[in-house]
Design a protein around this motif. Structure first.
Motif, PDB file in Angstrom:
ATOM      1  N   UNK A 293      -6.681 -32.379  -9.717  1.00 57.35           N
ATOM      2  CA  UNK A 293      -7.294 -31.525  -8.703  1.00 57.35           C
ATOM      3  C   UNK A 293      -6.396 -30.347  -8.315  1.00 57.35           C
ATOM      4  N   UNK A 294      -5.279 -30.158  -9.017  1.00 56.25           N
ATOM      5  CA  UNK A 294      -4.335 -29.114  -8.639  1.00 56.25           C
ATOM      6  C   UNK A 294      -3.603 -29.418  -7.354  1.00 56.25           C
ATOM      7  N   UNK A 295      -3.679 -30.662  -6.866  1.00 52.19           N
ATOM      8  CA  UNK A 295      -3.125 -31.024  -5.557  1.00 52.19           C
ATOM      9  C   UNK A 295      -1.632 -31.344  -5.669  1.00 52.19           C
ATOM     10  N   UNK A 296      -0.819 -30.504  -5.069  1.00 54.09           N
ATOM     11  CA  UNK A 296       0.622 -30.760  -5.032  1.00 54.09           C
ATOM     12  C   UNK A 296       1.193 -30.078  -3.799  1.00 54.09           C
ATOM     13  N   UNK A 297       2.363 -30.540  -3.380  1.00 50.87           N
ATOM     14  CA  UNK A 297       3.143 -29.892  -2.335  1.00 50.87           C
ATOM     15  C   UNK A 297       4.610 -30.089  -2.713  1.00 50.87           C
ATOM     16  N   UNK A 298       5.513 -29.737  -1.841  1.00 49.79           N
ATOM     17  CA  UNK A 298       6.928 -29.844  -2.190  1.00 49.79           C
ATOM     18  C   UNK A 298       7.337 -31.284  -2.467  1.00 49.79           C
ATOM     19  N   UNK A 299       6.744 -32.236  -1.720  1.00 51.25           N
ATOM     20  CA  UNK A 299       7.056 -33.633  -1.965  1.00 51.25           C
ATOM     21  C   UNK A 299       6.591 -34.099  -3.324  1.00 51.25           C
ATOM     22  N   UNK A 300       5.375 -33.732  -3.705  1.00 47.65           N
ATOM     23  CA  UNK A 300       4.846 -34.089  -5.024  1.00 47.65           C
ATOM     24  C   UNK A 300       5.668 -33.424  -6.124  1.00 47.65           C
ATOM     25  N   UNK A 301       6.014 -32.164  -5.916  1.00 45.99           N
ATOM     26  CA  UNK A 301       6.825 -31.451  -6.901  1.00 45.99           C
ATOM     27  C   UNK A 301       8.165 -32.155  -7.115  1.00 45.99           C
ATOM     28  N   UNK A 302       8.800 -32.561  -6.025  1.00 47.18           N
ATOM     29  CA  UNK A 302      10.097 -33.250  -6.115  1.00 47.18           C
ATOM     30  C   UNK A 302       9.960 -34.559  -6.889  1.00 47.18           C
ATOM     31  N   UNK A 303       8.914 -35.325  -6.614  1.00 45.42           N
ATOM     32  CA  UNK A 303       8.715 -36.598  -7.320  1.00 45.42           C
ATOM     33  C   UNK A 303       8.437 -36.350  -8.802  1.00 45.42           C
ATOM     34  N   UNK A 304       7.715 -35.269  -9.110  1.00 46.02           N
ATOM     35  CA  UNK A 304       7.469 -34.928 -10.521  1.00 46.02           C
ATOM     36  C   UNK A 304       8.784 -34.671 -11.252  1.00 46.02           C
ATOM     37  N   UNK A 305       9.686 -33.964 -10.609  1.00 48.18           N
ATOM     38  CA  UNK A 305      11.001 -33.709 -11.217  1.00 48.18           C
ATOM     39  C   UNK A 305      11.760 -35.018 -11.394  1.00 48.18           C
ATOM     40  N   UNK A 306      11.750 -35.864 -10.353  1.00 46.35           N
ATOM     41  CA  UNK A 306      12.441 -37.152 -10.432  1.00 46.35           C
ATOM     42  C   UNK A 306      11.858 -38.041 -11.525  1.00 46.35           C
ATOM     43  N   UNK A 307      10.555 -37.903 -11.784  1.00 48.07           N
ATOM     44  CA  UNK A 307       9.895 -38.707 -12.817  1.00 48.07           C
ATOM     45  C   UNK A 307      10.174 -38.186 -14.225  1.00 48.07           C
ATOM     46  N   UNK A 308      10.833 -37.044 -14.327  1.00 47.65           N
ATOM     47  CA  UNK A 308      11.241 -36.541 -15.639  1.00 47.65           C
ATOM     48  C   UNK A 308      10.422 -35.411 -16.216  1.00 47.65           C
ATOM     49  N   UNK A 309       9.526 -34.836 -15.428  1.00 48.41           N
ATOM     50  CA  UNK A 309       8.711 -33.732 -15.940  1.00 48.41           C
ATOM     51  C   UNK A 309       9.480 -32.415 -15.860  1.00 48.41           C
ATOM     52  N   UNK A 310       9.283 -31.583 -16.872  1.00 43.76           N
ATOM     53  CA  UNK A 310       9.939 -30.272 -16.931  1.00 43.76           C
ATOM     54  C   UNK A 310       9.002 -29.136 -16.568  1.00 43.76           C
ATOM     55  N   UNK A 311       7.689 -29.318 -16.817  1.00 46.35           N
ATOM     56  CA  UNK A 311       6.697 -28.336 -16.391  1.00 46.35           C
ATOM     57  C   UNK A 311       5.519 -29.073 -15.764  1.00 46.35           C
ATOM     58  N   UNK A 312       4.800 -28.359 -14.900  1.00 46.55           N
ATOM     59  CA  UNK A 312       3.576 -28.913 -14.312  1.00 46.55           C
ATOM     60  C   UNK A 312       2.630 -27.763 -14.023  1.00 46.55           C
ATOM     61  N   UNK A 313       1.391 -27.929 -14.425  1.00 48.75           N
ATOM     62  CA  UNK A 313       0.373 -26.909 -14.199  1.00 48.75           C
ATOM     63  C   UNK A 313      -0.346 -27.155 -12.881  1.00 48.75           C
ATOM     64  N   UNK A 314      -0.532 -26.079 -12.124  1.00 44.99           N
ATOM     65  CA  UNK A 314      -1.352 -26.121 -10.924  1.00 44.99           C
ATOM     66  C   UNK A 314      -2.738 -25.593 -11.287  1.00 44.99           C
TER      67      UNK A 314
END
Length: 261
Positions: A178-199
């Motif tokens: 759904x394109x739903x993210x915020x700074x907290x979600x972004x931080x967890x994405x980085x911690x989970x090992x992702x290098x890119x993420x599409x909004x």
């Protein structure tokens, strides 16, 4: 100067669009016309890893780059879009809901009143052998911003783990459901090992674009080919572009009138 990259966002390609999902669905004829236009104008498709490498200065992008993305992993998209992409020498990335691969789009029952079939792991592996990429779109397709940290972490980490197990390679790229993210979600994405993420923020992806919140160009089933070309260059349809230009002109005209009072 590095070119801004249009990251095209598709969902479904099928000869039998459902009215309730028509905005997100192209027919094979519509999609073929768009891919033919891209190939004829010298566009070269790239994948998320190519974009990241170019942004980090490790490689160069082609003169006319485009990234073609499909959210959700609808079965009809693999069946109909895959051959059309290959026919025009193009590739794409399919963002998969890892916990629902081979099942149906359960999240759409509440959103649109329908469930559509998703392709299975054999189809995903076949796409990868053909030069496409399958990446992460969470575990079950929730709005990540509505989850607590543990729930968000599970959605992102578990989806990556399943994809890597089934595809036999490292998975580092994500599209937020759904394109739903915020700074907290972004931080967890980085911690989970992702290098890119599409909004789903509309726009071209320039050099300053946040790699964990990339802009994309939405492509609608209601678009004409002229609209598609306008979106490719501005992320907006012709009507949207004219509407904005008209609004600017009206504002300027209003300012000019006030200045002469």
């Amino acid at each position: 100067m590095r070119p801004a990259v249009p990251i095209l966002m598709y969902h479904q390609v099928t000869p039998t669009p459902l009215p309730v999902f028509r905005k997100y669905t192209l027919t094979p004829r519509q999609f073929a016309a768009q891919m033919r236009w891209l190939a004829a104008r010298g566009y070269r498709s790239i994948l998320p890893g190519d974009l990241l490498a170019a942004r980090e200065g490790r490689t160069a992008l082609p003169r006319r780059p485009v990234m073609i993305t499909f959210d959700d992993g609808f079965r009809d998209s693999a069946v109909h879009a895959g051959p059309l992409l290959r026919a025009h020498g193009l590739t794409a990335v399919f963002y998969l809901v890892a916990g629902l691969v081979g099942s149906t789009s359960a999240w759409l029952r509440a959103e649109r009143g329908v469930e559509l079939p998703l392709f299975d792991w054999n189809a995903a592996r076949a796409l990868e052998r053909q030069g496409f990429a399958c990446e992460a779109h969470s575990l079950t397709h929730p709005r990540l911003t509505a989850l607590d940290e543990d729930g968000c972490r599970r959605e992102l980490a578990e989806s990556r783990r399943i994809l890597e197990r089934e595809l036999g390679r490292e998975v580092r790229h994500l599209a937020y459901p759904f394109g739903a993210y915020d700074e907290g979600v972004r931080r967890i994405a980085v911690e989970a090992g992702y290098r890119t993420a599409c909004s789903v923020r509309p726009g071209l992806s320039g050099a300053a674009d946040d790699p964990l919140a990339l802009h994309r160009v939405p492509v609608s089933g209601h678009d004409s080919l002229v609209d598609f070309v306008c979106r490719l260059r501005t992320a907006r349809t012709l009507a949207e572009s004219l509407g904005r230009a008209g609004a600017r002109l009206r504002r300027l005209a209003g300012l000019s009138a006030r200045e002469h009072r």
